[in-house]
Design a protein around this motif. Structure first.
Motif, PDB file in Angstrom:
ATOM      1  N   GLN A 107       7.836  18.950  -4.457  1.00  0.00           N
ATOM      2  CA  GLN A 107       7.355  18.006  -5.466  1.00  0.00           C
ATOM      3  C   GLN A 107       5.861  17.735  -5.292  1.00  0.00           C
ATOM      4  O   GLN A 107       5.094  17.751  -6.263  1.00  0.00           O
ATOM      5  N   PHE A 108       5.426  17.488  -4.053  1.00  0.00           N
ATOM      6  CA  PHE A 108       4.013  17.272  -3.788  1.00  0.00           C
ATOM      7  C   PHE A 108       3.197  18.514  -4.133  1.00  0.00           C
ATOM      8  O   PHE A 108       2.064  18.409  -4.618  1.00  0.00           O
TER       9      PHE A 108
ATOM     10  N   LEU B 253      15.986  19.016   4.302  1.00  0.00           N
ATOM     11  CA  LEU B 253      16.040  18.133   3.127  1.00  0.00           C
ATOM     12  C   LEU B 253      14.644  17.775   2.634  1.00  0.00           C
ATOM     13  O   LEU B 253      14.422  17.620   1.425  1.00  0.00           O
ATOM     14  N   ALA B 254      13.698  17.631   3.552  1.00  0.00           N
ATOM     15  CA  ALA B 254      12.339  17.212   3.186  1.00  0.00           C
ATOM     16  C   ALA B 254      11.595  18.260   2.383  1.00  0.00           C
ATOM     17  O   ALA B 254      10.563  17.956   1.773  1.00  0.00           O
ATOM     18  N   THR B 255      12.097  19.498   2.341  1.00  0.00           N
ATOM     19  CA  THR B 255      11.404  20.519   1.540  1.00  0.00           C
ATOM     20  C   THR B 255      11.478  20.221   0.048  1.00  0.00           C
ATOM     21  O   THR B 255      10.642  20.718  -0.715  1.00  0.00           O
ATOM     22  N   SER B 256      12.428  19.403  -0.386  1.00  0.00           N
ATOM     23  CA  SER B 256      12.440  18.988  -1.800  1.00  0.00           C
ATOM     24  C   SER B 256      11.203  18.158  -2.111  1.00  0.00           C
ATOM     25  O   SER B 256      10.526  18.368  -3.129  1.00  0.00           O
ATOM     26  N   GLN B 257      10.885  17.207  -1.238  1.00  0.00           N
ATOM     27  CA  GLN B 257       9.691  16.391  -1.434  1.00  0.00           C
ATOM     28  C   GLN B 257       8.430  17.232  -1.299  1.00  0.00           C
ATOM     29  O   GLN B 257       7.463  17.033  -2.042  1.00  0.00           O
TER      30      GLN B 257
ATOM     31  N   THR C 236       4.388  18.926 -13.363  1.00  0.00           N
ATOM     32  CA  THR C 236       5.499  17.999 -13.174  1.00  0.00           C
ATOM     33  C   THR C 236       6.794  18.776 -13.330  1.00  0.00           C
ATOM     34  O   THR C 236       6.801  19.903 -13.829  1.00  0.00           O
ATOM     35  N   GLY C 237       7.869  18.176 -12.908  1.00  0.00           N
ATOM     36  CA  GLY C 237       9.156  18.852 -13.042  1.00  0.00           C
ATOM     37  C   GLY C 237      10.223  18.088 -12.296  1.00  0.00           C
ATOM     38  O   GLY C 237       9.949  17.080 -11.637  1.00  0.00           O
ATOM     39  N   LYS C 238      11.448  18.554 -12.404  1.00  0.00           N
ATOM     40  CA  LYS C 238      12.562  17.906 -11.737  1.00  0.00           C
ATOM     41  C   LYS C 238      12.526  18.180 -10.236  1.00  0.00           C
ATOM     42  O   LYS C 238      11.932  19.159  -9.780  1.00  0.00           O
ATOM     43  N   LEU C 239      13.176  17.295  -9.479  1.00  0.00           N
ATOM     44  CA  LEU C 239      13.239  17.451  -8.039  1.00  0.00           C
ATOM     45  C   LEU C 239      14.093  18.665  -7.700  1.00  0.00           C
ATOM     46  O   LEU C 239      15.238  18.778  -8.148  1.00  0.00           O
ATOM     47  N   GLN C 240      13.523  19.562  -6.900  1.00  0.00           N
ATOM     48  CA  GLN C 240      14.166  20.838  -6.607  1.00  0.00           C
ATOM     49  C   GLN C 240      15.066  20.744  -5.375  1.00  0.00           C
ATOM     50  O   GLN C 240      14.849  19.921  -4.484  1.00  0.00           O
ATOM     51  N   PRO C 241      16.077  21.613  -5.291  1.00  0.00           N
ATOM     52  CA  PRO C 241      16.920  21.643  -4.089  1.00  0.00           C
ATOM     53  C   PRO C 241      16.112  22.111  -2.884  1.00  0.00           C
ATOM     54  O   PRO C 241      15.065  22.754  -3.029  1.00  0.00           O
TER      55      PRO C 241
ATOM     56  N   PHE D 113       0.836  -1.205   0.000  1.00  0.00           N
ATOM     57  CA  PHE D 113       0.000   0.000   0.000  1.00  0.00           C
ATOM     58  C   PHE D 113       0.870   1.255   0.000  1.00  0.00           C
ATOM     59  O   PHE D 113       1.825   1.367   0.769  1.00  0.00           O
ATOM     60  N   ALA D 114       0.478   2.211  -0.844  1.00  0.00           N
ATOM     61  CA  ALA D 114       1.246   3.454  -1.021  1.00  0.00           C
ATOM     62  C   ALA D 114       0.785   4.510  -0.023  1.00  0.00           C
ATOM     63  O   ALA D 114       0.192   5.522  -0.397  1.00  0.00           O
ATOM     64  N   SER D 115       1.076   4.294   1.252  1.00  0.00           N
ATOM     65  CA  SER D 115       0.624   5.240   2.270  1.00  0.00           C
ATOM     66  C   SER D 115       1.390   6.549   2.215  1.00  0.00           C
ATOM     67  O   SER D 115       0.971   7.548   2.814  1.00  0.00           O
ATOM     68  N   HIS D 116       2.515   6.584   1.489  1.00  0.00           N
ATOM     69  CA  HIS D 116       3.274   7.824   1.394  1.00  0.00           C
ATOM     70  C   HIS D 116       2.547   8.877   0.554  1.00  0.00           C
ATOM     71  O   HIS D 116       2.921  10.040   0.587  1.00  0.00           O
ATOM     72  N   PHE D 117       1.488   8.487  -0.204  1.00  0.00           N
ATOM     73  CA  PHE D 117       0.679   9.526  -0.849  1.00  0.00           C
ATOM     74  C   PHE D 117      -0.825   9.310  -0.700  1.00  0.00           C
ATOM     75  O   PHE D 117      -1.609  10.102  -1.206  1.00  0.00           O
ATOM     76  N   ALA D 118      -1.246   8.270   0.008  1.00  0.00           N
ATOM     77  CA  ALA D 118      -2.675   8.066   0.288  1.00  0.00           C
ATOM     78  C   ALA D 118      -2.855   7.599   1.732  1.00  0.00           C
ATOM     79  O   ALA D 118      -3.430   6.538   1.983  1.00  0.00           O
TER      80      ALA D 118
END
Length: 337
Positions: A250-251, A243-247, A259-264, A194-199
């Motif tokens: 993205q969200f 570091l988590a601000t990159s994710q 969509t786009g590349k993962l940001q610093p 289960f993909a709990s990281h986005f649901a």
């Protein structure tokens, strides 16, 4: 009986992030490097996800990347988390994973998802008239399983065989972020991830549905659940949150339909998100962790009690490759200490 943390296998879900300023080639090189480290740290599996038309994800040719990772490692299981079956003819997937299993015997997993893993334009380009919107998933799954089963002639076209594939033991997992695949996996006696990281809101209901629907099969005699977690670990809590601000960025793009590349990383998300967007992202982060080793251990123990997961699979969307390696290392240390 509740398992101890050290007794729960941990695995890697690699979204093969292409970072801002980087290339897909860099991403694939980093994936192999991470897989080799994960193998040394005792991770159980290394899964890659199928996504299309996304400039920030390099694993669109998922079966090819699985072969790349398996060839560069020696014992870690490698597979898909997942192959989006609605995009493919079941015969093609049976042949691809039959080939992978023939090349790397006893190390290949086939995780399957029902969603397209792409936008509508890419879905149309992929399917080319196949006409599947995900509703045909149970029938496609039955056909796919029949290609591996020498006796499964009724569920596949007459006279059609998967070579390589037929007679090989390629474990099939169902992946989901809602109840559909949870119930189907239970009814078929298959392992479920289960993909709990986005649901996160559907995690516990889906696990209950899977376990209550479970029927023993030739594959499993009891339910087996793997829970996906979004984790950013670092040597300090402050560094992990940075570091988590990159994710988070993205969200934020995902909920805005971009969509786009993962940001610093950034020092603050203030000014990047609205109050409503911040609330949505915080709600989606219920089963995500950003912290140091101590925080990892404490939160994973809580999640262990909540979910009674049989295995964790960890996605870490971290901009700097060395920081990403350190994150996975810290998780392994937290679980095993």
């Amino acid at each position: 009986m509740l398992k101890q943390l050290r007794d729960i296998p941990i695995s890697v879900l690699d979204l093969a992030p292409v970072v801002e300023g980087g290339t897909a080639a860099d991403s694939l090189h980093n994936s192999l490097d991470l897989a080799r480290h994960a193998e040394a740290w005792g991770y159980n599996r290394y899964w890659l996800a199928e996504h299309h038309n996304m400039t920030g994800i390099a694993s669109s040719a998922t079966s090819v990347v699985i072969g790349h990772i398996a060839a560069g490692t020696s014992k870690i299981r490698v597979g898909s988390g997942g192959i989006m079956l609605s995009n493919h003819a079941p015969l093609v997937i049976a042949e691809q994973f039959g080939t992978l299993e023939s090349l790397f015997p006893g190390r290949i997993d086939l995780g399957l998802g029902r969603a397209p893993g792409s936008d509508q334009a890419a879905s149309r380009a992929l399917r080319r008239g196949l006409g599947s919107d995900g509703s045909e998933f149970p029938e496609q799954l039955s056909e796919l399983r029949a290609y591996f089963d020498p006796e499964g002639t009724e569920a596949r076209p007459q006279g059609v065989r998967a070579v390589p594939g037929e007679g090989l033991n390629v474990p099939i997992w169902l992946l989901g972020s809602s109840g559909f695949s949870a119930k189907l996996a239970g009814q078929l006696g298959l392992p479920f991830a289960f993909a709990s990281h986005f649901a996160p809101e559907y995690l516990l209901p889906a696990l209950d549905l899977y376990r209550s629907s479970f029927k023993p099969s030739a594959t499993l005699d009891k339910p087996y659940v793997m829970v996906g977690l979004g984790i950013t670990a670092a040597d300090t809590v402050a560094q992990a949150r940075w570091l988590a601000t990159s994710q988070q960025q993205q969200f934020l793009n995902i909920i805005r339909g971009r969509t786009g590349k993962l940001q610093p990383p950034v020092d603050s998300m203030d000014g990047l998100w609205s109050a409503q967007e911040q609330a949505i992202l915080l709600d989606k982060s219920h089963y995500s962790i950003a912290g140091d080793k101590s925080a990892m251990k404490e939160r994973l123990q809580q999640m262990n009690e909540e979910t009674q997961a049989d295995e964790w699979i960890i996605a870490s969307q971290i901009y700097d490759h060395n920081a990403r390696l350190r994150s996975y290392e810290i998780v392994a240390e937290a679980i095993n200490c």
